[in-house]
Design a protein around this motif. Structure first.
Motif, short mmCIF file in Angstrom:
data_model
loop_
_atom_site.label_atom_id
_atom_site.label_comp_id
_atom_site.label_asym_id
_atom_site.label_seq_id
_atom_site.Cartn_x
_atom_site.Cartn_y
_atom_site.Cartn_z
N ARG A 198 0.98 -1.08 0.01
CA ARG A 198 0.03 0.06 0.22
C ARG A 198 0.93 1.02 -0.01
N THR A 199 1.92 1.27 0.74
CA THR A 199 2.91 2.32 0.94
C THR A 199 3.50 2.76 -0.48
N ALA A 200 3.96 1.64 -1.09
CA ALA A 200 4.55 1.74 -2.30
C ALA A 200 3.61 2.13 -3.35
N ALA A 201 2.67 1.71 -3.69
CA ALA A 201 1.35 2.38 -4.75
C ALA A 201 1.13 3.62 -4.35
N GLY A 202 1.38 3.99 -2.92
CA GLY A 202 0.79 5.56 -2.95
C GLY A 202 1.80 6.46 -3.02
N SER A 203 3.21 5.95 -3.21
CA SER A 203 4.21 6.74 -3.09
C SER A 203 4.83 6.76 -4.43
N ARG A 204 5.54 5.79 -4.94
CA ARG A 204 6.34 5.73 -6.14
C ARG A 204 5.52 4.83 -7.20
N GLY A 205 4.37 3.97 -6.65
CA GLY A 205 3.59 3.41 -7.74
C GLY A 205 4.23 1.98 -7.52
N ALA A 206 3.48 0.81 -7.90
CA ALA A 206 3.70 -0.43 -7.70
C ALA A 206 3.28 -1.50 -8.79
N VAL A 207 3.96 -2.28 -9.15
CA VAL A 207 3.81 -3.07 -10.17
C VAL A 207 4.04 -4.55 -9.37
#
Length: 296
Positions: free
Chosen positions: A106-115
């Motif tokens: 969730r943190t990654a998706a909300g900051s740098r984006g996530a794949v």
């Protein structure tokens, strides 16, 4: 009147759609019986799975493992069709996970984006529906099957809250870049290379490193956007539950060309996939040729 091929494709789509109304009391014993039969007299796709599994684990699957693999595959088909009729509570209750891993995602998706990259294990549709239920909008890519089947799968995934692109869609990479940039979680099934232009990598098997290829999308997206690449693998833990395991964030080397960085990142993903597949090979739905030269 359509061609024989159109009629066949329509009938196949109808049979798959019919699974949405098939009760567990029917499909589960039927799949157990089919699995027992395949353990004794494996059809060509099952023989291919057995060879793939033997390479990964180092031993020929037993009749019990073959039965479990057939049941796992059947369960995945049924779950995919029945998910739109499940309540959010039922979807959440069917999945177990590490809360810390979800927080990281969730943190990654909300900051740098996530794949998120997944192998063909367990039910990736259930995983996508569960993630969407956690408030993370999901984008995925689907193999361009014949129209009736493709349309069915797209409609099913749309109802689960997923945005679906066809792998043959013009500009699909551009759409995925936009989706990552807009905060959508891009989830890609990424162990089998359908394009023939995948990134060369090494699978960590019981026989040692085996050459192979992985679809280029996840690593390229991560390198081009700076998004976090996270592996996810699903396996069934009992007749009503599935576990989703997440990798740490897989990072590319800090320097080098984008192609070289994506290649190194893909190798890290393949190493993580390999461990999960070896541990739960019965839930790896790889009934097609996978390793070079490994065929019935």
């Amino acid at each position: 009147m359509g061609s024989p091929e159109q009629l066949r494709d329509g009938l196949q789509a109808g049979a798959i759609a019919g699974l949405r109304y098939c009760p567990r009391a029917l499909w589960q014993p039927a799949s157990q019986a089919a699995g027992a039969l395949m353990g004794a007299h494996p059809a060509p796709p099952v023989r291919q799975w057995m060879l793939n599994a033997e390479v990964m684990t180092g031993s020929c699957p037993s009749a019990g493992q073959v039965r479990a693999a057939v049941v796992s595959w059947a369960r995945t088909q049924v779950v995919s069709m029945q998910l739109p009729r499940w309540s959010p509570g039922r979807i959440a209750a069917a999945v177990s996970w590490d809360p810390a891993a979800l927080d990281l995602l969730r943190t990654a998706a909300g900051s740098r984006g996530a794949v998120v990259a997944l192998p063909h294990m367990g039910s990736w549709d259930l995983a996508g529906a569960w993630v969407a239920g956690q408030g993370l909008p999901v984008t995925t890519v689907a193999e361009r099957l014949p129209d009736p089947q493709f349309d069915l799968f797209v409609r099913t995934r749309n109802r689960l809250g997923m945005r679906v692109h066809a792998n043959t869609e013009t500009g699909v990479m551009r759409h995925l870049l936009d989706d990552v940039s807009s905060g959508r979680l891009v989830c890609l099934v990424a162990d089998r290379d359908l394009s023939g232009s995948g990134i060369a990598t090494h699978w960590r098997t019981a026989r040692g490193a085996v050459d192979g290829r992985i679809p280029p999308g996840p690593a390229h997206l991560a390198v081009l956007t700076g998004a976090a690449l996270i592996g996810a693998a699903c396996h069934y833990t009992d007749p009503t539950h599935m576990r989703i395991d997440f990798s740490p964030v897989l990072e590319p080397p800090p320097t080098g060309s984008s192609r070289r960085r994506a290649g190194a990142l893909t190798d890290r993903l393949a190493e993580w996939f390999s461990m999960r597949i070896r541990d739960h090979v019965q839930d790896w739905h790889m009934f097609q040729p996978f390793f070079d030269g490994v065929r019935p």
